[in-house]
Design a protein around this motif. Structure first.
Motif, PDB file in Angstrom:
ATOM      1  N   ALA A 152     -42.553 -12.839  20.818  1.00  0.00           N
ATOM      2  CA  ALA A 152     -41.607 -11.716  20.792  1.00  0.00           C
ATOM      3  C   ALA A 152     -41.940 -10.768  19.637  1.00  0.00           C
ATOM      4  CB  ALA A 152     -40.177 -12.243  20.650  1.00  0.00           C
ATOM      5  N   ILE A 153     -42.276 -11.320  18.489  1.00  0.00           N
ATOM      6  CA  ILE A 153     -42.613 -10.475  17.334  1.00  0.00           C
ATOM      7  C   ILE A 153     -43.853  -9.645  17.648  1.00  0.00           C
ATOM      8  CG2 ILE A 153     -43.395 -10.492  14.912  1.00  0.00           C
ATOM      9  CD1 ILE A 153     -41.657 -13.009  14.494  1.00  0.00           C
ATOM     10  N   VAL A 154     -44.870 -10.301  18.195  1.00  0.00           N
ATOM     11  CA  VAL A 154     -46.113  -9.589  18.498  1.00  0.00           C
ATOM     12  C   VAL A 154     -45.870  -8.527  19.574  1.00  0.00           C
ATOM     13  CG1 VAL A 154     -48.431  -9.866  19.479  1.00  0.00           C
ATOM     14  CG2 VAL A 154     -47.621 -11.473  17.750  1.00  0.00           C
ATOM     15  N   ALA A 155     -45.087  -8.857  20.583  1.00  0.00           N
ATOM     16  CA  ALA A 155     -44.824  -7.899  21.670  1.00  0.00           C
ATOM     17  C   ALA A 155     -44.156  -6.644  21.116  1.00  0.00           C
ATOM     18  CB  ALA A 155     -43.938  -8.544  22.735  1.00  0.00           C
ATOM     19  N   ALA A 162     -59.247 -12.117  27.613  1.00  0.00           N
ATOM     20  CA  ALA A 162     -57.834 -12.203  27.976  1.00  0.00           C
ATOM     21  C   ALA A 162     -57.239 -13.492  27.427  1.00  0.00           C
ATOM     22  CB  ALA A 162     -57.689 -12.176  29.498  1.00  0.00           C
ATOM     23  N   GLY A 163     -55.999 -13.397  26.963  1.00  0.00           N
ATOM     24  CA  GLY A 163     -55.228 -14.570  26.551  1.00  0.00           C
ATOM     25  C   GLY A 163     -55.910 -15.409  25.479  1.00  0.00           C
ATOM     26  N   MET A 166     -51.177 -10.394  21.506  1.00  0.00           N
ATOM     27  CA  MET A 166     -51.545  -9.024  21.135  1.00  0.00           C
ATOM     28  C   MET A 166     -52.622  -8.497  22.093  1.00  0.00           C
ATOM     29  SD  MET A 166     -50.969  -6.476  19.155  1.00  0.00           S
ATOM     30  CE  MET A 166     -50.398  -6.529  17.473  1.00  0.00           C
ATOM     31  N   LEU A 167     -53.587  -9.350  22.382  1.00  0.00           N
ATOM     32  CA  LEU A 167     -54.679  -8.983  23.284  1.00  0.00           C
ATOM     33  C   LEU A 167     -54.126  -8.581  24.655  1.00  0.00           C
ATOM     34  CD1 LEU A 167     -57.763  -9.064  23.555  1.00  0.00           C
ATOM     35  CD2 LEU A 167     -57.607 -11.503  24.091  1.00  0.00           C
ATOM     36  N   ASP A 168     -53.252  -9.417  25.195  1.00  0.00           N
ATOM     37  CA  ASP A 168     -52.728  -9.146  26.534  1.00  0.00           C
ATOM     38  C   ASP A 168     -51.841  -7.906  26.560  1.00  0.00           C
ATOM     39  OD1 ASP A 168     -54.173 -11.216  27.468  1.00  0.00           O
ATOM     40  OD2 ASP A 168     -52.516 -12.640  27.593  1.00  0.00           O
ATOM     41  N   ALA A 169     -51.146  -7.666  25.438  1.00  0.00           N
ATOM     42  CA  ALA A 169     -50.274  -6.486  25.399  1.00  0.00           C
ATOM     43  C   ALA A 169     -51.098  -5.199  25.371  1.00  0.00           C
ATOM     44  CB  ALA A 169     -49.370  -6.556  24.165  1.00  0.00           C
ATOM     45  N   LEU A 170     -52.261  -5.254  24.729  1.00  0.00           N
ATOM     46  CA  LEU A 170     -53.053  -4.023  24.551  1.00  0.00           C
ATOM     47  C   LEU A 170     -54.040  -3.762  25.682  1.00  0.00           C
ATOM     48  CD1 LEU A 170     -53.951  -4.257  20.722  1.00  0.00           C
ATOM     49  CD2 LEU A 170     -52.070  -2.981  21.786  1.00  0.00           C
TER      50      LEU A 170
END
Ligand code: HEM
Length: 392
Positions: free
Chosen positions: A137-140, A263-264, A358-362
């Protein structure tokens, strides 16, 4: 057991050991990192190691250094043994590591020994668990804010990424109150810069104390939802400098994973296989040890030059490609981006969850990958830039 010729000992220092130190083991130096990419130091280092193995065989190679016993490992099974038999008889707290890390983490587990080490290791294992804090949640949250900025400028650079990453790191470790405390991580960066020089740089005790008292204030809040809420202030104060320091490597790994279309969590694993952020793992023996029938004296320094074990095409068909299927349980014992055995990185699950998130969000919002196989031996993260996707 083979002893390297004087010429080869010189090559081990000139092509493998010194270039790695020059880039900065504790804090990456920007100009040297750029130069290292241009003159392809990592490729030259791996090639040198391969020649050593061809010439001297798989047993540890003793370097010819007066007054010291130094052995370079050349076989993955010996790497596995060295790590499995740590911290006794193969101590993590080597002379060089102590000289470097005392600049900013004199009570860190990595340079502790005996009962003290056991206690500090238990604190790390107990607190560094991604299930205890809502890391995703923090990273998102931070990724979201970063993406807003990225859409505005049309590109993601290392500097903008690093700002968001450090905000996330300070929140995970110390809580949301510390989110904007850039000065704290800047002080740490200065101390880490000095640590690169180990005993060659005087210790800045006043700065370290200022850093420590600021850290103590954050820890004393014990903010729920952060790692600071999970242990006693005195115990954590000795360990948190390493955690904040090591979040840097996790950010670097995440940016590099983006560049290869990772990814992931497997993307993070592969990033640190291809470009290990701990390129040298050191151990120092606390008693004489026997290797393939030969005894090496107490206080021998053992060097594992990780890129050689991760990038040898003779052993690994996928050496220079993105191969996420390797993880989480690689079949080759020489794949050790997080070390192994009892001294394995206690932060790795946290790194995989935070970096992977972070990777998946970006990745969905950026035009990636920017690199394809054969992937380069050196990848300067400072220069990575990604543009936004047209449809974003
Ligand atoms: C890409 C990210 C990271 C990588 C590749 C990595 C890798 C490693 C490696 C190879 C070691 C062994 C060092 C040695 O034997 O000298 C280590 C130790 C350690 N790491 Fe990490 N690390 C990462 C991030 C982190 C983070 C974020 C934390 C904490 C939040 C952490 C906590 C530690 C600690 C406390 C040790 C010392 C363990 C001991 O002495 O038993 N690491 N790490």
């Amino acid at each position: 057991m083979a002893v390297a010729s004087r010429l080869d000992t010189g090559k081990a220092f000139a092509r493998v050991i010194l270039p790695t130190l020059a880039k900065g083991v504790v804090q990456r130096r920007r100009p040297v990192t750029a130069l290292a990419g241009k003159v392809r130091v990592d490729a030259a280092a791996v090639a040198t190691m391969k020649r050593f193995r061809e010439r001297y065989g798989p047993e540890p190679l003793r370097l010819r250094v007066t007054g010291r016993s130094i052995a370079l490992l050349l076989d993955p099974l010996d790497v596995a043994r060295l790590l499995a038999e740590s911290p006794e008889p193969f101590a993590l707290a080597t002379t060089e590591k102590k000289a470097a890390l005392e600049h900013f983490q004199p009570h860190g587990v990595l340079i502790s020994t005996g009962a003290e080490r056991e206690r500090r290791r238990a604190v790390n294992e107990d607190v560094l668990r991604p299930d205890k804090v809502d890391v995703r949640a923090i990273v998102a949250d931070e990724a979201d804010l970063l993406l807003r900025h990225v859409r505005g400028t049309g590109r993601l650079t290392w500097d903008s990424f690093a700002q968001a990453w450090w905000r996330a790191a300070r929140r995970i470790v110390l809580g949301s109150f510390a989110r904007e405390d850039v000065e704290l991580t800047d002080m740490l960066q200065t101390l880490r810069g000095n640590a690169n020089w180990a005993y060659l740089h005087p210790r800045r005790e006043a700065l370290r104390q200022r850093f420590e008292s600021r850290l103590r204030e954050h820890l004393a809040r014990g903010e729920p939802g952060s790692l600071a809420g999970l242990g006693s202030v005195d115990e954590l104060l000795g360990q948190v400098p390493h955690w904040l320091f090591a979040f840097d490597a996790a950010g670097i790994a995440t940016m590099r994973a983006l560049a290869i279309g990772g990814a992931g969590e497997a993307g993070i694993w592969e990033s640190v296989r291809l470009w290990p952020t701990t390129p040298v793992i050191l151990r120092e023996s606390t008693e004489p040890t026997r290797w393939h029938g030969t005894w090496l004296p107490e206080r021998t320094t053992f060097i594992v030059f990780v890129p050689y074990f991760h990038r040898d095409p003779d052993r690994l068909p996928y050496a220079d490609a993105y191969a996420p299927e390797n993880w989480p349980a690689p079949s080759d014992p020489g794949l050790v981006p997080f070390s192994g055995g009892p001294g394995i990185c206690p932060g790795r699950d946290l790194v995989l969850v935070a970096g992977g998130a972070m990777l998946d969000a970006l990745r969905d919002h950026l035009a990636v990958p920017t690199l394809r196989a054969p992937l380069p031996a050196t990848l300067n993260h400072f220069e990575l830039t990604f543009v936004t996707r047209r449809d974003d």
